[in-house]
Design a protein around this motif. Structure first.
Motif, PDB file in Angstrom:
ATOM      1  N   SER A 538       0.833  -1.191   0.000  1.00 16.68           N
ATOM      2  CA  SER A 538       0.000   0.000   0.000  1.00 16.68           C
ATOM      3  C   SER A 538       0.874   1.251   0.000  1.00 16.68           C
ATOM      4  O   SER A 538       2.099   1.189   0.092  1.00 16.68           O
ATOM      5  CB  SER A 538      -0.895   0.007   1.240  1.00 16.68           C
ATOM      6  N   ASN A 539       0.213   2.421  -0.064  1.00 14.81           N
ATOM      7  CA  ASN A 539       0.942   3.679  -0.097  1.00 14.81           C
ATOM      8  C   ASN A 539       1.733   3.926   1.188  1.00 14.81           C
ATOM      9  O   ASN A 539       2.664   4.709   1.221  1.00 14.81           O
ATOM     10  CB  ASN A 539      -0.041   4.834  -0.330  1.00 14.81           C
ATOM     11  N   THR A 540       1.338   3.264   2.263  1.00 15.73           N
ATOM     12  CA  THR A 540       2.028   3.458   3.536  1.00 15.73           C
ATOM     13  C   THR A 540       3.272   2.592   3.654  1.00 15.73           C
ATOM     14  O   THR A 540       3.999   2.664   4.628  1.00 15.73           O
ATOM     15  CB  THR A 540       1.083   3.137   4.706  1.00 15.73           C
ATOM     16  N   GLY A 541       3.517   1.737   2.647  1.00 18.47           N
ATOM     17  CA  GLY A 541       4.660   0.851   2.697  1.00 18.47           C
ATOM     18  C   GLY A 541       4.392  -0.439   3.419  1.00 18.47           C
ATOM     19  O   GLY A 541       5.268  -1.297   3.518  1.00 18.47           O
ATOM     20  N   ARG A 548      -8.841  -6.385  -2.176  1.00 19.38           N
ATOM     21  CA  ARG A 548      -8.704  -5.001  -2.613  1.00 19.38           C
ATOM     22  C   ARG A 548      -9.799  -4.691  -3.623  1.00 19.38           C
ATOM     23  O   ARG A 548     -10.243  -5.567  -4.370  1.00 19.38           O
ATOM     24  CB  ARG A 548      -7.336  -4.783  -3.266  1.00 19.38           C
ATOM     25  N   CYS A 549     -10.223  -3.443  -3.676  1.00 14.82           N
ATOM     26  CA  CYS A 549     -11.265  -3.050  -4.624  1.00 14.82           C
ATOM     27  C   CYS A 549     -11.024  -1.619  -5.075  1.00 14.82           C
ATOM     28  O   CYS A 549     -10.244  -0.873  -4.471  1.00 14.82           O
ATOM     29  CB  CYS A 549     -12.650  -3.173  -4.000  1.00 14.82           C
ATOM     30  N   VAL A 550     -11.664  -1.257  -6.161  1.00 15.56           N
ATOM     31  CA  VAL A 550     -11.676   0.118  -6.640  1.00 15.56           C
ATOM     32  C   VAL A 550     -13.125   0.543  -6.834  1.00 15.56           C
ATOM     33  O   VAL A 550     -13.994  -0.286  -7.134  1.00 15.56           O
ATOM     34  CB  VAL A 550     -10.901   0.261  -7.979  1.00 15.56           C
ATOM     35  N   VAL A 551     -13.379   1.820  -6.633  1.00 18.55           N
ATOM     36  CA  VAL A 551     -14.730   2.345  -6.801  1.00 18.55           C
ATOM     37  C   VAL A 551     -15.017   2.515  -8.285  1.00 18.55           C
ATOM     38  O   VAL A 551     -14.208   3.070  -9.031  1.00 18.55           O
ATOM     39  CB  VAL A 551     -14.885   3.682  -6.059  1.00 18.55           C
ATOM     40  N   ASN A 582     -13.796 -12.472   3.705  1.00 24.06           N
ATOM     41  CA  ASN A 582     -14.108 -12.346   2.279  1.00 24.06           C
ATOM     42  C   ASN A 582     -15.305 -11.456   2.012  1.00 24.06           C
ATOM     43  O   ASN A 582     -15.582 -11.126   0.861  1.00 24.06           O
ATOM     44  CB  ASN A 582     -14.352 -13.728   1.683  1.00 24.06           C
ATOM     45  N   LYS A 583     -16.014 -11.080   3.050  1.00 23.24           N
ATOM     46  CA  LYS A 583     -17.173 -10.204   2.885  1.00 23.24           C
ATOM     47  C   LYS A 583     -16.751  -8.739   2.763  1.00 23.24           C
ATOM     48  O   LYS A 583     -17.572  -7.894   2.397  1.00 23.24           O
ATOM     49  CB  LYS A 583     -18.120 -10.380   4.082  1.00 23.24           C
ATOM     50  N   PHE A 584     -15.472  -8.451   3.017  1.00 23.27           N
ATOM     51  CA  PHE A 584     -15.003  -7.072   3.018  1.00 23.27           C
ATOM     52  C   PHE A 584     -13.838  -6.892   2.038  1.00 23.27           C
ATOM     53  O   PHE A 584     -13.146  -7.850   1.688  1.00 23.27           O
ATOM     54  CB  PHE A 584     -14.540  -6.662   4.417  1.00 23.27           C
ATOM     55  N   ALA A 585     -13.666  -5.665   1.605  1.00 22.56           N
ATOM     56  CA  ALA A 585     -12.539  -5.289   0.753  1.00 22.56           C
ATOM     57  C   ALA A 585     -12.156  -3.858   1.085  1.00 22.56           C
ATOM     58  O   ALA A 585     -12.980  -3.067   1.568  1.00 22.56           O
ATOM     59  CB  ALA A 585     -12.885  -5.429  -0.727  1.00 22.56           C
ATOM     60  N   THR A 586     -10.887  -3.511   0.811  1.00 17.63           N
ATOM     61  CA  THR A 586     -10.369  -2.181   1.106  1.00 17.63           C
ATOM     62  C   THR A 586      -9.925  -1.524  -0.193  1.00 17.63           C
ATOM     63  O   THR A 586      -9.317  -2.164  -1.053  1.00 17.63           O
ATOM     64  CB  THR A 586      -9.178  -2.271   2.076  1.00 17.63           C
ATOM     65  N   CYS A 587     -10.256  -0.247  -0.347  1.00 13.70           N
ATOM     66  CA  CYS A 587      -9.846   0.476  -1.556  1.00 13.70           C
ATOM     67  C   CYS A 587      -8.601   1.316  -1.265  1.00 13.70           C
ATOM     68  O   CYS A 587      -8.142   1.399  -0.116  1.00 13.70           O
ATOM     69  CB  CYS A 587     -10.980   1.357  -2.079  1.00 13.70           C
ATOM     70  N   SER A 588      -8.072   1.951  -2.272  1.00 14.12           N
ATOM     71  CA  SER A 588      -6.804   2.673  -2.141  1.00 14.12           C
ATOM     72  C   SER A 588      -6.900   3.848  -1.177  1.00 14.12           C
ATOM     73  O   SER A 588      -5.892   4.267  -0.604  1.00 14.12           O
ATOM     74  CB  SER A 588      -6.343   3.168  -3.513  1.00 14.12           C
ATOM     75  N   SER A 589      -8.078   4.398  -0.986  1.00 11.35           N
ATOM     76  CA  SER A 589      -8.242   5.518  -0.060  1.00 11.35           C
ATOM     77  C   SER A 589      -8.181   5.076   1.392  1.00 11.35           C
ATOM     78  O   SER A 589      -8.151   5.904   2.298  1.00 11.35           O
ATOM     79  CB  SER A 589      -9.580   6.212  -0.319  1.00 11.35           C
TER      80      SER A 589
END
Length: 763
Positions: A538-541, A548-551, A582-589
């Motif tokens: 991720s951006n934080t290293g 992972r997902c994108v809007v 598996n019910k959740f995902a995180t986007c780049s924000s």
């Protein structure tokens, strides 16, 4: 979207006030042992009135407030306003968020949740109404039963019995005391905080008593459908590790069948209610008499309920309630994030999963009920649904929110089937103003009561104030019909067991846009996302963990998703951390999203802000408003001695009444000649399944095949079966036939197809 716990909104001074104590500096008097504030001068901070009355919420009177000068207004965010507002009319028109645990920032039009750190659903639905005599005497449940006590305008006789909030609490107090004492429980504590107990009952006044009693005790309650067969009950009772069960005589027999197969070792006690004329509280003479007084008329059953082969104790619930009548119980304190309710999913990708919800789930549902119900609660509201109270739609879209607000709920056991004439009689006789009616029921009503005047000029048959509907699309024609026959339109909403009522339309929301499901209900952030295969850092290293997902862009199809955290969102699946992850995902924000598994798009231009549900992103079958997974039906099929392979799919309903109907594709074992494959064999297999699963999960179409289509990796091509099946039943409906051979169908892999009369022929 911000989610505030009461004590975390400002730098606060937390203090305790006992009942009747007055704090002049804050201009607040606490008159209740159950809530934050019962009455107080809030100066001019609240729009409703200068002297505002607040209902209690839970165990100990606790208030968190900002440090303010003497006689200064109490900051609005320092109070969680949660009370029955049926007879409170804001002077400047309806502003829905004033009735709800939401704060609106008028500069940004964003909402913030105000969730108390401590909250108990049972106390919020019962104890809050019993602080003052005039509130305790209000009607909570209107029970309609078969009998000759009353007669509707149509000539159909009903036995009507109303139960007040005071009645329900006196019954609940007796129930809780009984569980705490439980001298016959074989040294087992039946009321351990965090343990689970189940309720297997139709719509009856004792259903909320059982649920709310468990919740007041801090016990997790597990609603179960009266339509479940023995195998379905065994799966859910075992998964939740239920210690007690409340049911009727029919449910007891099914549980006994389930126990014969093993797996119910933790079930200790089954409480059986008395139904019909055996229930003294439903006696016509009991109308207007407190429930505690009626309990004194209960006489012990002469019959012995327990059998020597039972692995659990069987107890007459009415007898025990009578023995503990007049006792009092103070609800146990629970946190808003403590487990409260387990509702099982449809079992799309395996055995049904238990979705565990916290006590805060009730607060999270309130906006999603208020908006489609056109500003509920309002004076004179009476709520009813033909849906079982065992589903999230019946329990958390109707029963519990209504009781929380002080709105009467109509209880009518329809015996597992929907009768349009009966439904209209219930609305007329009980004076129903608000309803949650599944789309299939609306379509059946429309078929039975067509518009008498195409231009809509005729007088409606009933005058309802609002109707909410969800589970599948309603359609513009049904909405117009509803206005002409039921007196109001239909507001659609969207959600699922894990995260309910997040999209919709209704009072205070943008106008209905044909073809679109609606806009996000205030308090919820909804978007459409697309999963990506991105395991990079991720951006934080830091290494990214999880999906992972994108809007998605506007008009781009993807999964409907709800941003975490959200008070209506589940805590997780029982004993299934992988499925929860598996019910959740995180986007780049950095935002975390709950994935619904349903495909949708968000609009652009004039439809900006609106969402459209496109289709299910899995194998779930949508039948008559139910979401049904194939796994449980296939398990029952595999237990049949003649079945070698099977696959269950949903095919398009040729009568356009139920969205889809269930089709079982079966490969019989070797040695079964084609001459033995006929309608009788198909009926026998369908009956076999119907006896082991819920009644609505019984296949309506059975197809005998020589093999099942599969991929190179051995996965069944369900889409192929679904498409061919839809074509088959459509052709059978066109020809008015209930059977077809493989030669007539033109498919060498198909031997014979049978369909129920009601699946391919109109009534």
């Amino acid at each position: 979207m911000k989610v505030h716990h009461l004590q975390k909104i400002h730098p606060v001074t937390s203090f305790h006030l006992r009942a009747g104590q007055w704090d002049a500096r804050r201009q607040i008097q606490v008159e209740s042992r159950h809530g934050y504030v019962l009455s107080g001068q809030i100066m001019n901070r609240m729009a409703c009135s200068a002297r505002t009355h607040f209902r209690p919420i839970l165990g100990v009177a606790r208030l968190a407030t900002a440090k303010t000068p003497c006689n200064a207004p109490v900051p609005r965010r320092s109070l969680f306003v949660s009370r029955p507002l049926r007879d409170l009319q804001p002077p400047n028109g309806y502003r829905p968020w004033q009735h709800l645990p939401l704060l609106k920032d008028n500069t940004t039009s964003e909402y913030s949740w105000i969730i108390p750190e401590r909250f108990n659903v049972g106390a919020a639905c019962l104890d809050v109404h019993c602080e003052l005599p005039q509130s305790a005497s209000r009607t909570a449940i209107i029970q309609l039963s078969d009998g000759s006590h009353s007669q509707s305008e149509s000539g159909v006789e009903y036995l009507k019995r109303t139960f007040s909030f005071g009645d329900l609490r006196s019954l609940s107090d007796a129930f809780c005391t009984m569980l705490l004492e439980a001298q016959w429980a074989q040294d087992t504590d039946l009321a351990v905080k965090g343990s689970a107990s189940a309720v297997l009952l139709p719509q009856t006044y004792l259903t909320p008593v059982a649920h709310l009693s468990f919740l007041r005790l801090g016990v997790i309650t597990v609603p179960l459908s009266p339509l479940f067969g023995p195998e379905a009950l065994a799966t859910r009772l075992s998964a939740a590790r239920c210690r007690t069960l409340v049911t009727n005589s029919e449910g007891l027999e099914r549980v006994r069948q389930a126990a014969q197969e093993g797996g119910l070792e933790e079930l200790r006690v089954v409480f059986v209610i008395r139904g019909g004329d055996k229930d003294p509280l439903l006696d016509p003479a009991a109308e207007g008499r407190p429930a505690a007084s009626s309990l004194k008329l209960v006489s012990p059953l002469l019959e012995v309920l327990s059998r020597p082969e039972d692995t659990f104790k069987v107890v007459d619930l009415h007898d025990e309630l009578a023995a503990h009548a007049g006792t009092q119980f103070t609800p146990r304190e629970t946190r808003s994030d403590d487990p409260a309710i387990v509702i099982f999913t449809s079992g799309t990708t395996g055995p049904p999963k238990g979705a565990l919800h916290a006590h805060r789930v009730l607060l999270g549902h309130l906006p999603g009920v208020a908006f489609p119900q056109e500003g509920m609660p309002k004076p004179g509201d009476v709520f009813w649904t033909p849906a079982d109270w065992s589903w999230i739609g019946g329990l958390l879209d109707v029963l519990l929110p209504a009781l929380h607000w002080g709105v009467p709920v109509v209880a009518r056991d329809r015996g597992g089937r929907f009768d349009p004439e009966e439904a209209l009689r219930v609305v007329q006789y009980a004076g129903v103003t608000n309803g949650f009616v599944p789309p299939t029921a609306l379509k059946m009503l429309r078929a039975h009561f067509p518009l008498s005047s195409p231009d809509g000029g005729a007088e409606p048959l009933v005058h309802m104030r609002s109707i909410g509907s969800g589970g599948e699309q309603v359609g513009r024609e049904v909405v117009q019909w509803s206005k002409g026959v039921l007196g109001c339109g239909v507001n659609e909403f969207y959600g699922q067991t894990e995260c309910n009522l997040v999209l919709g339309n209704g009072g205070g929301l943008p106008p209905v846009l044909p073809g679109w499901t609606g806009t996000p209900i205030p308090g919820h952030v909804v978007d459409v996302v697309r999963l990506v295969d991105d395991r990079n850092e991720s951006n934080t290293g830091e290494e990214q963990v999880g999906q992972r997902c994108v809007v998605c862009a506007e008009e781009e199809e993807g999964q409907i998703a709800v941003r975490y955290p959200d008070p209506v969102m589940f805590l997780g699946y029982l004993d299934n951390p992988k499925a929860t992850e598996n019910k959740f995902a995180t986007c780049s924000s950095g935002h975390k999203w709950l994935l619904t598994g349903d495909l949708g798009v968000k609009g652009s231009g004039n439809a900006q802000g609106y969402f459209r549900f496109v289709s299910r992103d899995d194998d779930v079958i949508t039948y008559a408003g139910y979401r049904i997974g194939p796994s449980e039906i296939e398990t029952a099929l595999h237990h049949h001695p003649d079945v070698h392979l099977s696959a269950v799919v949903g095919v398009a309903d040729p009568l356009k009444m139920r969205t889809e109907i269930i089709k079982a594709c079966v490969v019989l074992g070797q040695g079964t000649p084609d001459s033995d494959i006929n309608a009788n064999k198909a009926k026998e297999i369908a009956r076999w399944v119907g006896e082991r699963v819920a009644a609505f999960e019984k296949p309506k179409v059975v197809e005998f095949r020589r093999n099942l289509p599969t991929t190179t990796t051995g996965k069944i091509l369900r889409r192929t079966l679904k498409n061919s099946g839809s074509h088959q039943v459509a052709e059978m409906a066109r020809l008015g036939r209930t059977t077809m051979s493989g030669e007539e169908i033109g498919d060498a892999d198909v031997i014979f197809v049978w369909a129920e009369d009601g699946a391919v022929k109109g009534a």
